[in-house]
Design an enzyme around this catalytic site. Structure first.
Site, mmCIF file in Angstrom:
data_model
loop_
_atom_site.group_PDB
_atom_site.id
_atom_site.type_symbol
_atom_site.label_atom_id
_atom_site.label_comp_id
_atom_site.label_asym_id
_atom_site.label_seq_id
_atom_site.Cartn_x
_atom_site.Cartn_y
_atom_site.Cartn_z
ATOM 1 N N GLU A 143 13.859 8.059 23.341
ATOM 2 C CA GLU A 143 13.691 7.296 22.097
ATOM 3 C C GLU A 143 13.077 8.100 20.962
ATOM 4 O OE1 GLU A 143 12.031 3.327 22.358
ATOM 5 O OE2 GLU A 143 12.666 3.208 24.445
ATOM 6 N N ASP B 27 12.341 4.000 27.105
ATOM 7 C CA ASP B 27 11.074 3.475 27.631
ATOM 8 C C ASP B 27 11.292 2.453 28.751
ATOM 9 O OD1 ASP B 27 9.570 5.021 25.975
ATOM 10 O OD2 ASP B 27 9.170 3.470 24.488
ATOM 11 N N ASP C 40 10.628 -0.585 29.603
ATOM 12 C CA ASP C 40 10.284 -1.981 29.333
ATOM 13 C C ASP C 40 11.518 -2.704 28.818
ATOM 14 O OD1 ASP C 40 10.553 -1.036 26.751
ATOM 15 O OD2 ASP C 40 8.452 -1.265 26.219
ATOM 16 N N GLU D 209 12.450 -3.691 25.801
ATOM 17 C CA GLU D 209 13.075 -3.089 24.621
ATOM 18 C C GLU D 209 13.791 -1.800 24.982
ATOM 19 O OE1 GLU D 209 13.298 -4.459 21.524
ATOM 20 O OE2 GLU D 209 12.360 -6.206 22.443
ATOM 21 N N TYR E 45 2.285 5.060 30.663
ATOM 22 C CA TYR E 45 2.897 4.201 29.646
ATOM 23 C C TYR E 45 1.878 3.200 29.102
ATOM 24 C CZ TYR E 45 6.604 1.615 27.292
ATOM 25 O OH TYR E 45 7.404 1.016 26.354
ATOM 26 N N ARG F 216 2.175 0.434 27.149
ATOM 27 C CA ARG F 216 2.479 -0.981 26.890
ATOM 28 C C ARG F 216 2.591 -1.709 28.233
ATOM 29 N NH1 ARG F 216 5.005 1.225 22.173
ATOM 30 N NH2 ARG F 216 7.033 1.635 23.127
ATOM 31 N N HIS G 109 4.715 -2.073 35.556
ATOM 32 C CA HIS G 109 4.015 -0.891 35.056
ATOM 33 C C HIS G 109 2.593 -0.858 35.606
ATOM 34 C CE1 HIS G 109 7.408 -1.027 32.480
ATOM 35 N NE2 HIS G 109 6.937 -1.960 31.693
#
Length: 695
Positions: A7, A83, A85, A87, A291, A293, A336
């Protein structure tokens, strides 16, 4: 050559070093596609056809997509490493769609830290795309597009508010509700009585042990009741065990960074992103944290084992604690780990020279909190002593640390350690001094960014990836102001919340937003119907929207008291993102806008070295002063205020043959030229050459 798509450009550099020459790593720069704004209602969603979305490549991403296609065509294999997640999964799917990759066979790398072993592990064990995650993100995006477009349009037309949203409006409600509690709060009087006791060289400060002293009269009566001495009534000693806190989630990291360093949620997120994506440490670029988030407090068994060995080697066996087993409230994010360092050998002090001050502060918090979470409890001995003086009970307490445990690394206690002298029951102290003080109960505190994030997490609003952005939206929409670190709803913010509360009660209710988040998680688990969720929401929402359109009275613009010189209609005050302005009320039939008053330019104003116009003192959005050319936008020269623009050196090379003014050296767009200092009254220009310079 194999192509790996991530990303962000920062990851390209870090991951590229690990993978070697056989791989090329390029960035998508986030989302490459979004819902279209063309077609019926501009939603990019075919409501009547099962809420089918219509996507288009964002204009700013066109060059990126062109480059991605070119590289994908040349590569022997394309691997997606966005990533880990919801998104990131959606971005991966959009990339596969654009590049014509097979969803069932294209490799999808998942890693939670950017280190050489982690990247190698992901490369050796690739997975395929999780379409349930993609469906969950798509559903969320459709919900937010419907609410955002339709509700924002209503607010703009009726009360001139700029936007509404599923998460932002629920968060605004929390702030407005708190503000209303503050407004209706009535302070109550109460008193405290401090007493100084002495016995020989020993002095003690104690307080009257009474739940509430309501008035000065009551305080005076208690003071009169005190004898000249006080006798020790009881001594109570208790050991208190204080366990360490779990490793950071996104929310707790943002809270701690604000509480300790006053970092905004946005700043914390940006610094954490940098630590995750990679920092140059000596000869190596490495991701320093996992990570960032997440709402899980779980740590990997591998890290736990390494941490225990580290604790034994550096602190001793007694400092090894138990593993925290608190479960996450959601299904999706517990995939996560908590936020932790990628290596315990990279202690904050060992790599301090490679970090900025902010990076060092946040990394220290993350490192110490993760390690301390696996350390033993802090043990304190709390002693409470009570005295009797006639019928008045006095009290004091002290805390002595018996074993520091995890606090050797991460002490989050706000209490100062206070030890007591040796005291025995029946000891007698003289009453030396009595101090009475009046107080008033305080209104509930306003939300800081940290407190709002904590409350959002507690009630289930938003996700780790949205906490910071939600607060930034509330600021940008002028729904809240920030004063001394607290968020204060503006009049417009309160007006917006009250309208939404009246006509869209369920939408702004935090429990509704929290339930929607659970439903989205259930789509990931495969136990929720995407279509049923969207249809149920839409049917209810449209009924509320139609009712609101028909019943909300449109707010009228404030009259200025002046008349439009073009059409004779009244002039009114309007607001834009650039501020308040005066314009015709007959818009769109009349487009008259009152021109801004010309700024007064001092006679001794410095001269612009580019065009010869006066320089004027201005302020940017952050309130910082600078000198800018009064001939803007034709001339864009700027100079920092600190540079003392009045001392700007003007190079004079002669006299103007047209008006007699000074000829000065100026800077054009491409090169220097010679022009008259009386510009714009005189337009004389000459070609610049070194031979014309004065000596």
């Amino acid at each position: 050559m194999k192509l790996v798509i991530v990303e962000s450009p920062t990851k390209c550099h870090t991951i590229g070093k690990y993978l070697g020459e056989d791989y090329k790593v390029i960035a998508s720069l986030g989302h490459v596609r979004d819902l279209s704004i063309r077609g019926k209602s501009g939603l990019g969603i075919d409501i009547d056809n099962g809420f089918k979305p219509s996507y288009e490549i964002q204009s700013k991403q066109m060059p990126v997509v062109k480059d991605l296609k070119k590289n994908a065509k040349e590569a022997e294999e394309v691997i997606i490493a966005t990533d880990p997640d919801r998104e990131g999964e959606a971005i991966a799917w959009h990339l596969m769609e654009i590049l014509g990759l097979d969803v069932k066979t294209t490799k999808r790398l998942e890693f939670h830290e950017i280190t050489r072993p982690s990247i190698a592990e992901a490369l050796n064990n690739p997975r395929t795309l999780d379409m349930n995650l993609v469906a969950s993100q798509e559903t969320r995006r459709i919900l937010d597009r419907i609410i955002g477009f339709k509700l924002s349009s209503l607010l703009q037309s009726k009360i001139k508010s700029r936007s509404a949203g599923r998460v932002q409006s629920s968060s605004l409600k929390l702030l407005v509700d708190q503000e209303k509690e503050i407004a209706k709060f009535k302070p109550e009087e109460y008193w405290t009585i401090d007493v100084t006791l002495a016995s020989g060289k020993t002095k003690l400060k104690v307080v009257v042990d009474k739940e509430k002293i309501s008035s000065e009269k009551e305080a005076l009566e208690i003071e009169k009741s005190l004898a000249k001495t006080a006798t020790v009534l009881s001594i109570d000693k208790k050991r208190r065990s204080v366990e360490s806190k779990p490793a950071f989630t996104t929310s707790t990291m943002q809270q701690e960074a604000f509480n300790r360093y006053k970092f905004s949620t946005k700043k914390t997120s940006l610094v954490a992103q940098k630590l995750y994506e990679g920092v140059q440490v000596g000869q190596e670029t490495v991701g320093l944290i996992t990570y960032m988030r997440t709402d899980s407090t779980r740590l990997s068994p591998v890290f736990e084992e390494r941490a225990k060995r580290y604790i034994v080697e550096n602190f001793g066996d007694d400092y090894v604690g138990k593993v925290k087993t608190k479960k996450s409230k959601t299904v999706i994010q517990d995939a996560h780990e908590a936020i932790r360092p990628t290596s315990l050998t990279r202690s904050p002090d060992a790599i301090k020279q490679y970090l900025s001050n902010d990076e060092y502060k946040l990394y220290s918090l993350i490192y110490n909190r993760a390690l301390a979470s696996l350390m033993s409890a802090k043990i304190d001995e709390v002693t409470t002593v009570k005295f009797r003086s006639n019928d008045v009970i006095l009290k004091t307490s002290g805390t002595v640390n018996i074993f520091n445990g995890h606090s050797v690394l991460f002490n989050s206690s706000d209490e100062d350690e206070k030890s007591l002298p040796i005291i025995k029951e029946e000891d007698i102290f003289d009453v030396k001094k009595v101090t009475k003080e009046q107080h008033f109960t305080k209104a509930p505190a306003r939300f800081s960014e940290a407190k709002l994030v904590k409350t959002m997490e507690e009630v289930g609003i938003g996700r780790p990836s949205t906490y910071a952005s939600t607060i930034e939206i509330l600021k940008a929409r002028k729904y809240v102001n920030v004063e001394s670190g607290t968020l204060i709803p503006t009049d417009q913010g309160i007006k917006t919340d009250e309208l939404l509360e009246e006509y869209f009660t369920n939408l702004v209710n935090p429990s509704f937003t929290a339930q929607m988040e659970k439903n989205l998680d259930e789509i990931v688990a495969g136990s929720e119907s995407r279509l049923e969720l969207l249809q149920t929401f839409y049917d209810s929402f449209i009924k509320q929207l139609d009712f609101a359109k028909n019943n909300i009275e449109k707010v009228k613009d404030e009259p200025s008291g002046n008349i439009c010189p073009k059409c004779g209609s009244p002039l009114v005050y309007k607001n834009s993102k650039y501020g308040k302005f005066e314009a015709c009320s007959n818009y769109p039939h009349c487009h008259y806008v009152v021109p801004k008053a010309k700024e007064e330019i001092p006679s001794d104003a410095p001269i612009c070295p580019d065009c010869g116009s006066p320089l004027v003192l201005r302020k940017n959005k952050k309130g910082q002063s600078f000198y800018g050319c009064s001939n803007f936008p034709k001339c864009t020269f700027v100079m920092n205020d600190e540079s003392n623009a009045k001392e700007t050196k003007i190079e004079i090379v002669g006299k103007c043959p047209d008006c007699g003014g000074d000829l000065i050296v100026k800077r054009g767009k491409f090169s220097k030229f010679i022009g008259c200092s009386n510009y714009p009254n005189c337009h004389h220009m000459e070609k610049y050459s070194k031979s014309k310079r004065t000596k």
